[in-house]
Design an enzyme around this catalytic site. Structure first.
Site, PDB file in Angstrom:
ATOM      1  N   HIS A   2       6.551  11.777   5.152  1.00  0.00           N
ATOM      2  CA  HIS A   2       6.969  10.737   6.119  1.00  0.00           C
ATOM      3  C   HIS A   2       6.528   9.398   5.870  1.00  0.00           C
ATOM      4  CE1 HIS A   2       8.677   8.743  10.039  1.00  0.00           C
ATOM      5  NE2 HIS A   2       7.450   8.165   9.831  1.00  0.00           N
ATOM      6  N   GLU A   3       5.206   9.198   5.816  1.00  0.00           N
ATOM      7  CA  GLU A   3       4.505   7.896   5.679  1.00  0.00           C
ATOM      8  C   GLU A   3       4.825   7.450   4.154  1.00  0.00           C
ATOM      9  OE1 GLU A   3       3.216   6.477   7.874  1.00  0.00           O
ATOM     10  OE2 GLU A   3       3.394   7.926   9.359  1.00  0.00           O
ATOM     11  N   GLU A   9      12.242   4.801  11.018  1.00  0.00           N
ATOM     12  CA  GLU A   9      11.751   6.179  11.372  1.00  0.00           C
ATOM     13  C   GLU A   9      12.372   7.060  11.016  1.00  0.00           C
ATOM     14  OE1 GLU A   9       8.327   6.721  12.299  1.00  0.00           O
ATOM     15  OE2 GLU A   9       7.981   4.442  12.215  1.00  0.00           O
TER      16      GLU A   9
END
Length: 272
Positions: free
Chosen positions: A136-137, A199
């Site tokens: 994700h990051e 996100e």
């Protein structure tokens, strides 16, 4: 009137320049600030952060962060090479650091500079959980989300200047009301939805990367269930938040798992 015309001209130029297509999203995205400016600044800030915080090195956990981080990086390179973007990450200078902190968090700066706080490890639990976080990051960096946020901030400032010019002949109270309305409209109607979309993009890309790296994407759902249980307490309504709600995020991930598995299968990675 002349000032208004100039402002409109500046905005038009800004929008015309925002045509950088990202391979991971397939979208033309805001790119008013060049990566030639962003990456050196990112590297400098990262090094400064490391000098001001306790980096954990040589431990099992530190090695796990690096090992999983490398797998995610290699997955990104495999996907890019297979899709005609070889060399896309040549300017990245990957680093993976575990930092002592009770904060339940991790981040990746533009250019592949990664930090995982030790406080998140009890929730990641295993490599699959860590791959969920790092996937994700890293995806925020790969999708140039930092660049887009900076660009959106510039446009917001230009818009605020336009409001100031348009209400320049009004009373101070009217000017303040107009600026307050503009701030609320751009925050709740623009910046926050923009952030939530980032996100969701990072979740989707990260799920694919962790799958290509050999981690079952179904474990991302398990991780976010643990994360949700750990957070506890009341949270702001989704429309007031920079992140999707836990319920939205988990539901979206569940729907994306088959797609991530199918993408991984193209690289010979399958899951039972």
């Amino acid at each position: 009137m002349k000032m208004k015309t100039l402002l409109i001209g500046y905005v038009s130029i800004f929008l015309a320049l925002s045509c950088s297509k990202n391979p991971f999203t397939g979208k033309n995205t805001l790119a008013l600030v060049s990566n030639n400016e962003i990456l050196p600044s990112s590297f400098q800030q990262y090094n400064q952060f490391l000098t001001e915080n306790k980096v954990i090195a040589g431990t099992t956990d530190a090695k796990k962060v690096e090992n999983v981080g490398v797998k995610i990086k290699l997955a990104a390179e495999k996907w890019l090479n297979a899709n005609g973007y070889a060399g896309y990450l040549n300017d990245y200078k990957w680093e993976y650091k575990l930092v002592e902190s009770k904060e339940v968090n991790a981040w990746c700066m533009p250019g592949g500079k990664i930090v995982v706080y030790s406080g998140i490890l009890p929730i990641t639990k295993d490599e699959a959980g860590l791959a969920t976080v790092l996937g994700h990051e890293v995806s925020h960096a790969l999708a140039n989300h930092g660049q887009q946020r900076m660009s959106a901030g510039l446009l917001q400032q230009v818009g605020a200047a336009g409001v100031a010019v348009a209400t320049g002949n009004k009373s101070a109270e009217s000017q303040q009301l107009a600026m307050t309305a503009y701030g609320a409209a751009t925050q709740y109607g623009g910046m926050l939805p923009f952030s939530r979309s980032h996100e969701s993009e990072a979740d989707r890309i990260g799920l694919t990367l962790m799958a290509i790296a050999g981690f079952n994407p179904e474990q991302a759902i398990v991780f976010w269930q643990r994360m949700s249980a750990n957070s506890g307490g009341s949270k702001p309504a989704e429309f007031m938040s920079t992140h999707p709600s836990d319920e939205t995020r988990i539901a979206d991930l569940r729907a994306l798992v088959p797609q991530a598995k199918a993408e991984a299968a193209k690289f010979g990675v399958t899951f039972k």
